[in-house]
Structures are given as C-alpha cells and as structure tokens.
Write an enzyme that holds these catalytic residues in place. Sequence first.
Site, short mmCIF file in Angstrom:
data_model
loop_
_atom_site.label_atom_id
_atom_site.label_comp_id
_atom_site.label_asym_id
_atom_site.label_seq_id
_atom_site.Cartn_x
_atom_site.Cartn_y
_atom_site.Cartn_z
N PRO A 138 0.83 -1.21 0.00
CA PRO A 138 0.00 0.00 0.00
C PRO A 138 0.87 1.26 0.00
CG PRO A 138 -0.77 -1.57 1.65
CD PRO A 138 0.54 -2.08 1.16
N SER A 142 5.87 0.57 -8.09
CA SER A 142 6.40 -0.74 -8.47
C SER A 142 7.87 -0.91 -8.14
CB SER A 142 6.17 -0.96 -9.98
OG SER A 142 4.81 -0.91 -10.30
N GLU A 254 7.72 -13.77 -16.42
CA GLU A 254 6.47 -13.18 -15.95
C GLU A 254 5.95 -12.15 -16.95
OE1 GLU A 254 4.59 -11.04 -11.95
OE2 GLU A 254 6.71 -11.62 -12.01
#
Length: 391
Positions: A138, A142, A254
């Site tokens: 929170p 990134s 990913e």
Amino acid sequence: MISTMMINKDSSRSFLTEEHLFFKQSFRDFLNKEAVPFYDQWEKEGGIPHSFWKKLGDNGFLCPWIDTEFGGLGIDFGYSVVLAEELETVGRDLGGISLHSDVVAPYISSFGTIDQKQKYLPKFITGDLISAVAMLEPGLDSELANIQTTAIKKDGYYIVNGAKTCITNGFKADLMIVACKTALDDVPSYDGISLLLIDNDTPGFSRGRKFEKGGQVSSDTADLFFDDAIVPVGNLLGEEGKGLSYIMQKLQQERLMCAIQNIVTAKDMFHLTMNHIKEREAFGKKKNQCKNIQFTIAEVATDIQLGRTFIDDLICKHMDGENIFTEVSMAKYWITEMSKRISEKCMQLHDAYGTMSNYKITRKYRDIPVTTIYTGSDEIVKILITKNIGF
C-alpha cells in the site's frame, strides 16, 4: 464455445510441435466442458471454485513443466504458452492459474531447497495448493527496493510485519512468496530484500476481504497483513538478501506471460468484432462494406500481426535460454497498451451492443486496463528499457 478455426494456423508457429497441438486441442476440449459453461456463473459468484483447480490438476494441466521427480511431466515452456493462451481465450479471470503455474512455481523450482520442492511442488501440480506472490505494498509504486514489510530473525524464526496489496490469488492462496526487507537500515535496500514462503496458517498472518473490482471480477484479489507473523527460518527461499536478484531473474518469464495473454485477448476481440460487423448494417449497407470500418479493421489486424510475430520470436528465444529481458519488457509495455487501444476500437464497432454486460467484448474491454500495471507499471517498465538501451 472456444473456436477451433484458428488451430491449423498454430502449426506455422515454429515452437509448436504436433505434440503441443494435440495438447492444445485436449486442453481446449477440457475448457469447453469444464469452464466455458460455468464462466458466467463464476463471474456472478466472484470466484473460481477450488474444484476447478482440482480438475485441472487431475488432468495434468497445472505446472506440467515441473520435473518428474516432483510429480510433473518435465515438458517444455511451449506447453505453458498453450495453457496460458487457452485460459485467456475463455477469460482473463483464469489468469491466476497461469500465475500459479508459471510465475510462482518457478521460484520454488529454481531457488528452493530439496525439502521445499518436495513439500510444495507436488501439491502445485495436483491443485491441492493454490499459490500467490506478494510484492506490491500500500502506498508504494512498483519499485521493489522501497518495500517496507520487514522480517527480523529471532530464535529460529522470522518475525514479519507489514502489508501487501492487490495480490492475485491472495484471498484463496494456501502459500505465498512474500518479499520482505531482512537487512539492517545501514545496508543498501537492493541487497536487503529476501523471499519467504508463508503458509496461510502462519500465526500473525491475516488477509482482508476479497476486492470488489471493476474488472476481472472472479479473479480473487486481496490484501495480506503480517502482524508479528512467525515464519520458520527454513521457509527462506534461496539466500537471504538475494530476493531482488531472484525477482529480476524471473521477471523475464512473468512479463512474457503477460504479453502472451494480452495478444490473445487482442486477437479474440478482433474476431468477435469481425463476426459482429458482418451481421450488421449501417446506412443501408453491410457495415463491413463501410470504408472507415475497413480502415479500422486493417489497423487492428496489423497491430495484432506485428505483436504476434514479436511475441513468437521472444518465446523461441526464451525457450533457448537467451537473456531477452529488455525485449520482453518492450513487448509487455507495447502489447498491453496495444490491446487496450484495440479494445476501445472494437467496443466502438459494436455500437450499443458493446455496453451490454453479458457480451464477451464488454468483459474483455473491462478486464484489459489493469494489465498495463501487471509486472511493473508502464512507467517503471519504460524506465528500465531506457536504462538497458544505454540512454
């Protein structure tokens, strides 16, 4: 039903063998029976049932690349591509399955101890265990070096404190790979990140309610909380302080998976739109005879072909073990933006039908925007690209 019209074209993709194509058709048949008829209900219920995960495992569709000694099939990345593409064709809400199989599991396979592999990987394959990777926090962007979740070693345990947010599979996950700060304050943060394997029954661990989202509504997402959570030191994944290095090693696959999923979505939206406009009229003639619509279709088809060619080249290089981190980052950024752009054009060509919640095009339009944030926001990815090209 998932269309089978395109399967013959897959034979021209150099990394796909006859075995891959047979596997693809088998998985497509499975999804047409076990997922497609129930997808609308899953959206209404806001979740994918665990029973579906078990069916995937029972049929060998989870983590098939894992070594045979841990219960896998030991097959190549091409099968992961097939699985991701077919799941995406059904709907983006099934993306958590690819994350489990091709993002989380590779961390344990590459960096885990023998005991960790024996404990977790067989359950990854059977669907008895659902996994998540928890990095985003929170209030932070990134940039993983800025994470605030701490793990302090004491008496054979790590005491973990902090929170993670927007975690895919977070609400149902049985196991999470959690990025924590383990170094003292005077150690550079890039050298102080470690990865811990945290089970859902860990004392001091809790999770928030499942997010109510504007898109991907049945892909469960949740906040994770650690309040003096007690994690055995044996749950350290790899070496202490090497977490950021491990993350960077796995980001290539990913981000490649993210790009693969988005090019499938773009292609699917294109075919939905083509089929729609062929059936409609405007100003007394078929819509596909309107020049402006033809121009739009040509633009969309070109974008998809360019993206598909780029992605297939990267898949081959990735399977050959090449370092293509910069190129994959470019693909992730460009293709997610391209698919979002295409979704707007396709929605426009559907006219009022594009606003109907039960239309597949509406669902895809709704689900696309967040993908520009996956695996690092576009802004972060662009910064990495400029650094890697020597700017």
